[in-house]
Design a protein around this motif. Structure first.
Motif, PDB file in Angstrom:
ATOM      1  N   HIS A   1       0.849  -1.207   0.000  1.00 41.14           N
ATOM      2  CA  HIS A   1       0.000   0.000   0.000  1.00 41.14           C
ATOM      3  C   HIS A   1       0.877   1.246   0.000  1.00 41.14           C
ATOM      4  O   HIS A   1       1.133   1.841   1.036  1.00 41.14           O
ATOM      5  N   ALA A   2       1.345   1.603  -1.197  1.00 39.22           N
ATOM      6  CA  ALA A   2       2.282   2.721  -1.318  1.00 39.22           C
ATOM      7  C   ALA A   2       1.571   4.067  -1.450  1.00 39.22           C
ATOM      8  O   ALA A   2       2.220   5.120  -1.404  1.00 39.22           O
ATOM      9  N   GLY A   3       0.260   4.044  -1.601  1.00 35.54           N
ATOM     10  CA  GLY A   3      -0.486   5.285  -1.802  1.00 35.54           C
ATOM     11  C   GLY A   3      -0.236   6.337  -0.736  1.00 35.54           C
ATOM     12  O   GLY A   3       0.043   7.504  -1.061  1.00 35.54           O
ATOM     13  N   PRO A   4      -0.311   5.958   0.556  1.00 38.74           N
ATOM     14  CA  PRO A   4      -0.085   6.977   1.597  1.00 38.74           C
ATOM     15  C   PRO A   4       1.286   7.643   1.487  1.00 38.74           C
ATOM     16  O   PRO A   4       1.405   8.849   1.731  1.00 38.74           O
ATOM     17  N   ALA A   5       2.320   6.879   1.121  1.00 39.61           N
ATOM     18  CA  ALA A   5       3.659   7.466   0.990  1.00 39.61           C
ATOM     19  C   ALA A   5       3.688   8.457  -0.168  1.00 39.61           C
ATOM     20  O   ALA A   5       4.331   9.509  -0.085  1.00 39.61           O
ATOM     21  N   GLN A   6       3.000   8.097  -1.251  1.00 35.18           N
ATOM     22  CA  GLN A   6       2.956   9.024  -2.393  1.00 35.18           C
ATOM     23  C   GLN A   6       2.213  10.311  -2.010  1.00 35.18           C
ATOM     24  O   GLN A   6       2.640  11.411  -2.355  1.00 35.18           O
ATOM     25  N   ASP A   7       1.114  10.162  -1.269  1.00 38.01           N
ATOM     26  CA  ASP A   7       0.373  11.347  -0.822  1.00 38.01           C
ATOM     27  C   ASP A   7       1.226  12.208   0.114  1.00 38.01           C
ATOM     28  O   ASP A   7       1.219  13.437   0.030  1.00 38.01           O
ATOM     29  N   ALA A   8       1.954  11.531   1.013  1.00 37.05           N
ATOM     30  CA  ALA A   8       2.797  12.279   1.958  1.00 37.05           C
ATOM     31  C   ALA A   8       3.910  13.013   1.208  1.00 37.05           C
ATOM     32  O   ALA A   8       4.234  14.161   1.524  1.00 37.05           O
ATOM     33  N   ALA A   9       4.499  12.344   0.209  1.00 41.92           N
ATOM     34  CA  ALA A   9       5.550  12.987  -0.593  1.00 41.92           C
ATOM     35  C   ALA A   9       4.983  14.227  -1.274  1.00 41.92           C
ATOM     36  O   ALA A   9       5.633  15.280  -1.334  1.00 41.92           O
ATOM     37  N   HIS A  10       3.758  14.106  -1.761  1.00 36.21           N
ATOM     38  CA  HIS A  10       3.098  15.241  -2.411  1.00 36.21           C
ATOM     39  C   HIS A  10       2.895  16.380  -1.404  1.00 36.21           C
ATOM     40  O   HIS A  10       3.138  17.552  -1.709  1.00 36.21           O
ATOM     41  N   ALA A  11       2.471  16.003  -0.196  1.00 30.54           N
ATOM     42  CA  ALA A  11       2.216  17.023   0.839  1.00 30.54           C
ATOM     43  C   ALA A  11       3.501  17.760   1.226  1.00 30.54           C
ATOM     44  O   ALA A  11       3.463  18.913   1.653  1.00 30.54           O
ATOM     45  N   LEU A  12       4.650  17.087   1.107  1.00 25.50           N
ATOM     46  CA  LEU A  12       5.917  17.732   1.465  1.00 25.50           C
ATOM     47  C   LEU A  12       6.337  18.763   0.427  1.00 25.50           C
ATOM     48  O   LEU A  12       7.227  19.586   0.684  1.00 25.50           O
ATOM     49  N   GLY A  13       5.706  18.728  -0.758  1.00 21.32           N
ATOM     50  CA  GLY A  13       5.967  19.736  -1.784  1.00 21.32           C
ATOM     51  C   GLY A  13       7.441  19.833  -2.111  1.00 21.32           C
ATOM     52  O   GLY A  13       8.113  18.815  -2.283  1.00 21.32           O
ATOM     53  N   ASP A  14       7.939  21.056  -2.167  1.00 19.90           N
ATOM     54  CA  ASP A  14       9.357  21.233  -2.511  1.00 19.90           C
ATOM     55  C   ASP A  14      10.163  21.648  -1.281  1.00 19.90           C
ATOM     56  O   ASP A  14      11.176  22.341  -1.395  1.00 19.90           O
ATOM     57  N   THR A  15       9.733  21.231  -0.112  1.00 19.42           N
ATOM     58  CA  THR A  15      10.448  21.615   1.110  1.00 19.42           C
ATOM     59  C   THR A  15      11.915  21.180   1.054  1.00 19.42           C
ATOM     60  O   THR A  15      12.238  20.139   0.481  1.00 19.42           O
ATOM     61  N   SER A  16      12.773  21.992   1.624  1.00 18.98           N
ATOM     62  CA  SER A  16      14.189  21.616   1.678  1.00 18.98           C
ATOM     63  C   SER A  16      14.577  21.165   3.083  1.00 18.98           C
ATOM     64  O   SER A  16      15.718  20.795   3.326  1.00 18.98           O
ATOM     65  N   ARG A  17      13.619  21.239   4.024  1.00 21.25           N
ATOM     66  CA  ARG A  17      13.885  20.843   5.413  1.00 21.25           C
ATOM     67  C   ARG A  17      12.757  19.985   5.940  1.00 21.25           C
ATOM     68  O   ARG A  17      11.601  20.185   5.579  1.00 21.25           O
ATOM     69  N   LEU A  18      13.096  19.050   6.806  1.00 18.08           N
ATOM     70  CA  LEU A  18      12.084  18.193   7.437  1.00 18.08           C
ATOM     71  C   LEU A  18      12.602  17.759   8.798  1.00 18.08           C
ATOM     72  O   LEU A  18      13.746  17.301   8.917  1.00 18.08           O
TER      73      LEU A  18
ATOM     74  N   ILE B   1      15.623   9.771   3.618  1.00 16.88           N
ATOM     75  CA  ILE B   1      15.098  10.924   2.877  1.00 16.88           C
ATOM     76  C   ILE B   1      16.244  11.855   2.475  1.00 16.88           C
ATOM     77  O   ILE B   1      16.321  12.329   1.344  1.00 16.88           O
ATOM     78  N   ARG B   2      17.162  12.056   3.400  1.00 16.41           N
ATOM     79  CA  ARG B   2      18.289  12.945   3.133  1.00 16.41           C
ATOM     80  C   ARG B   2      19.171  12.415   2.017  1.00 16.41           C
ATOM     81  O   ARG B   2      19.536  13.143   1.091  1.00 16.41           O
ATOM     82  N   GLU B   3      19.519  11.131   2.084  1.00 16.42           N
ATOM     83  CA  GLU B   3      20.468  10.647   1.079  1.00 16.42           C
ATOM     84  C   GLU B   3      19.818  10.415  -0.276  1.00 16.42           C
ATOM     85  O   GLU B   3      20.491  10.517  -1.294  1.00 16.42           O
ATOM     86  N   THR B   4      18.509  10.129  -0.326  1.00 15.37           N
ATOM     87  CA  THR B   4      17.890   9.938  -1.642  1.00 15.37           C
ATOM     88  C   THR B   4      17.471  11.255  -2.291  1.00 15.37           C
ATOM     89  O   THR B   4      17.433  11.343  -3.509  1.00 15.37           O
ATOM     90  N   THR B   5      17.147  12.272  -1.480  1.00 12.78           N
ATOM     91  CA  THR B   5      16.550  13.489  -2.063  1.00 12.78           C
ATOM     92  C   THR B   5      17.335  14.769  -1.840  1.00 12.78           C
ATOM     93  O   THR B   5      17.064  15.774  -2.488  1.00 12.78           O
ATOM     94  N   GLY B   6      18.277  14.768  -0.888  1.00 10.02           N
ATOM     95  CA  GLY B   6      18.979  16.004  -0.575  1.00 10.02           C
ATOM     96  C   GLY B   6      18.212  16.905   0.384  1.00 10.02           C
ATOM     97  O   GLY B   6      18.720  17.948   0.791  1.00 10.02           O
ATOM     98  N   VAL B   7      16.987  16.522   0.767  1.00  5.70           N
ATOM     99  CA  VAL B   7      16.256  17.294   1.780  1.00  5.70           C
ATOM    100  C   VAL B   7      17.006  17.201   3.111  1.00  5.70           C
ATOM    101  O   VAL B   7      17.455  16.120   3.493  1.00  5.70           O
ATOM    102  N   ALA B   8      17.163  18.329   3.798  1.00  3.71           N
ATOM    103  CA  ALA B   8      17.842  18.323   5.097  1.00  3.71           C
ATOM    104  C   ALA B   8      16.888  17.780   6.159  1.00  3.71           C
ATOM    105  O   ALA B   8      16.293  18.525   6.923  1.00  3.71           O
ATOM    106  N   ALA B   9      16.730  16.469   6.162  1.00  2.00           N
ATOM    107  CA  ALA B   9      15.845  15.811   7.134  1.00  2.00           C
ATOM    108  C   ALA B   9      16.650  15.491   8.385  1.00  2.00           C
ATOM    109  O   ALA B   9      17.731  14.915   8.295  1.00  2.00           O
ATOM    110  N   GLU B  10      16.118  15.892   9.536  1.00  2.00           N
ATOM    111  CA  GLU B  10      16.826  15.690  10.797  1.00  2.00           C
ATOM    112  C   GLU B  10      15.933  14.979  11.782  1.00  2.00           C
ATOM    113  O   GLU B  10      14.778  15.356  11.941  1.00  2.00           O
ATOM    114  N   ALA B  11      16.490  14.001  12.479  1.00  2.00           N
ATOM    115  CA  ALA B  11      15.699  13.251  13.447  1.00  2.00           C
ATOM    116  C   ALA B  11      16.055  13.653  14.868  1.00  2.00           C
ATOM    117  O   ALA B  11      17.220  13.914  15.186  1.00  2.00           O
ATOM    118  N   TYR B  12      15.040  13.699  15.702  1.00  2.00           N
ATOM    119  CA  TYR B  12      15.218  14.007  17.121  1.00  2.00           C
ATOM    120  C   TYR B  12      14.346  13.093  17.956  1.00  2.00           C
ATOM    121  O   TYR B  12      13.253  12.721  17.519  1.00  2.00           O
TER     122      TYR B  12
END
Lengths: 343, 343
Positions: free
Chosen positions: B193-210, B229-240
């Motif tokens: 069920h990949a649909g939710p991931a595709q929708d979430a990716a869409h919701a993230l738009g062109d953000t450069s940070r997460l 997310i960081r290594e596949t897309t270059g988005v500065a995704a940070e976990a806490y």
């Protein structure tokens, strides 16, 4: 608070650091007594409990205590004890709980639970009357005086020096008494020359992202520099060990991104220098914090690598402070933060 | 590689995960034998050596092994052993070195040195003929088959399950055999069920940070989601961890920033829910990965909290994959990364 007063508390507390460090060296802050009473020199191992800036001081403590004792050091995951309440077994372990306020409830509860699980516990705090001090078997009183600005400064470097002193009690560290005595003066030198930090803040322009990287002993300083910049300015500053950065996250660093690389003479210097070149090759603007000539953010040349992180954290405070003022932000009270965190 | 083939390897390797996990459960991968030979049930403690994605599987292993044994677990700082060459003392400790390739030189050298320092060493790797396998006393062969895409997927979830199995050998984990047997099917459900991931990716738009946040057992999954997310897309995704985020870095999260919060039913759920509301109150767009109804990225409802991180990592892979394709990036080979890192 009026505009004229922006950053007054943070600046004053930063300026107190040489005095705080000198006092800690002078009176030892009960560390020798605590270490002797708890048998730090014959412990199975050390486990450190902390959060936020204190967690970076703990990460530095981890490098120091492993170097001093040769034994693995664990950085405790509080949730295992406060949320999951695991059946822990810490007999013959020494737990060092670090909290400037001594009032973060989760740190206090974790310390109590690990004490009941058999650990000898040390509270490293700036408030000898705090719940954390009461919960632990022994107290290391940082004696840094009240800290009013939200970004922790003097309590962080005081904790770092206390970790050095604990390391010398628990085993052997390759630092001489003379090198320790020079530290407060070297920190005063850094504080007395704020020009490079102002220039570096200017070079960072209006960037919203910054990668901070270092290797080995300076890695905890990179963590703290990044947090200080993030909490005072809102810039998404992220710290990596040079090796971890290469292992994936470097993919997100590209043309015109900003990076800060920390290095001093020692076994980690080559690796950090190589990373700085790799980042520059990707088109990033790279600032260097180093003891080498030509560094954007100079560190004292005569500082041994094991103590350099303390001076590096002070340079990072200076950069965060200059960056905040340059952006019209009051570094004493950044948006949405308070001094004691409830979890 | 042609445009049509973008992400072919990553997609294929993600799809292999249910089979890889089922095989690991079926044959045990030598874990019981390794654990028995090394005396895992009577070790002083465990120390884990890893880097990158493997480091996140190790962080998960740390929660599992502490829960199973009650003893502190240390995540080794390789530089102490490879650069500073400290005089280490690891008698009666079990060192688990994790590397999918088994070829990261620093991980191999650290394992060798800790073995000479007295540790019993286990290599957890996807290559039984690798230098790491040769350097260790015992081998846990992940048997995941060759991994060609740069972003590690099936080897990460295989390592995570191997950590669960090691935990059950070292002590007691509150997971039943039936729950383990259901895991491959639950991962297949997520993949189907990949649909939710595709929708979430869409919701993230062109953000450069997460910002990615979680508490307790899901925290290592948050680290891995952010790295993927960081290594596949270059988005500065940070976990806490939710607690660390509140302790300062939340200052950098504001209006229209993006956040992803992970939570499943269990002791950490309330805290994660509270954080999601705090982030929303700051004006951030918050995506929720959860086993609750209405989650943006759903996780299987019947999954115990201790195993949920494995399914969460798979959802994170799906999100990273969808985000990369949506941005025209080939997730198989993101810019500037290679499969084996030299340090």
């Amino acid at each position: 608070m009026t505009t004229a007063a922006r950053g007054t508390a943070m600046a004053a507390e930063m300026a107190e650091q040489p005095g705080v460090l000198a006092r800690l060296l002078d009176r030892g802050s009960g560390i020798e007594e605590a270490a002797a009473a708890l048998g730090a020199d014959r412990a199975t191992g050390f486990a450190l409990v902390a959060r936020g800036s204190s967690d970076h001081a703990a990460a530095y403590g981890r490098y120091l205590l492993e170097t001093a004792t040769g034994r693995p050091v664990s950085l405790v995951a509080p949730s295992l004890h406060t949320l999951y309440r695991i059946d822990a077994e810490y007999r013959d372990w020494i737990v060092v709980a670090v909290s400037q306020s001594g009032r973060t409830p989760e740190i206090v509860e974790t310390t109590r639970r690990l004490g009941r699980a058999g650990a000898h516990t040390i509270a490293m705090t700036n408030d000898a009357a705090s719940p954390l001090a009461a919960a632990a078997d022994a107290l290391v009183d940082l004696g840094a005086g009240e800290e009013r600005a939200v970004p922790a400064t003097k309590t962080v470097t005081a904790t770092m020096l206390a970790m050095v002193l604990l390391g010398t009690c628990a085993g052997r560290l390759p630092i001489s008494a003379e090198e320790l005595e020079r530290l407060p003066g070297q920190v005063a030198d850094v504080l007395g020359h704020a020009g490079p930090a102002q220039d570096a803040a200017h070079a960072l322009g209006d960037t919203s992202r910054l990668v901070v990287a270092a290797r080995g002993f300076l890695y905890p300083a990179a963590l703290e520099c990044a947090l200080k910049i993030r909490e005072t300015t809102g810039v998404a500053a992220e710290a990596y060990s040079t090796a971890d950065l290469r292992h994936g996250p470097i993919a997100a660093v590209g043309q015109d991104d900003h990076a800060l690389v920390l290095a001093v003479a020692g076994p980690a210097a080559d690796d950090a220098g190589r990373l700085a070149r790799e980042l520059a090759d990707r088109g990033a603007h790279v600032l260097r914090m180093a003891d080498a000539s030509g560094a954007d953010l100079p560190l004292p040349a005569a500082l041994p690598e094991l103590l350099a992180p303390i001076a590096a954290v002070v340079r990072g405070q200076q950069l965060a402070y200059a960056l905040a003022l340059g952006r019209g932000i009051d570094p004493d009270a950044p948006r949405g933060l308070s001094k004691v965190t409830a979890t």
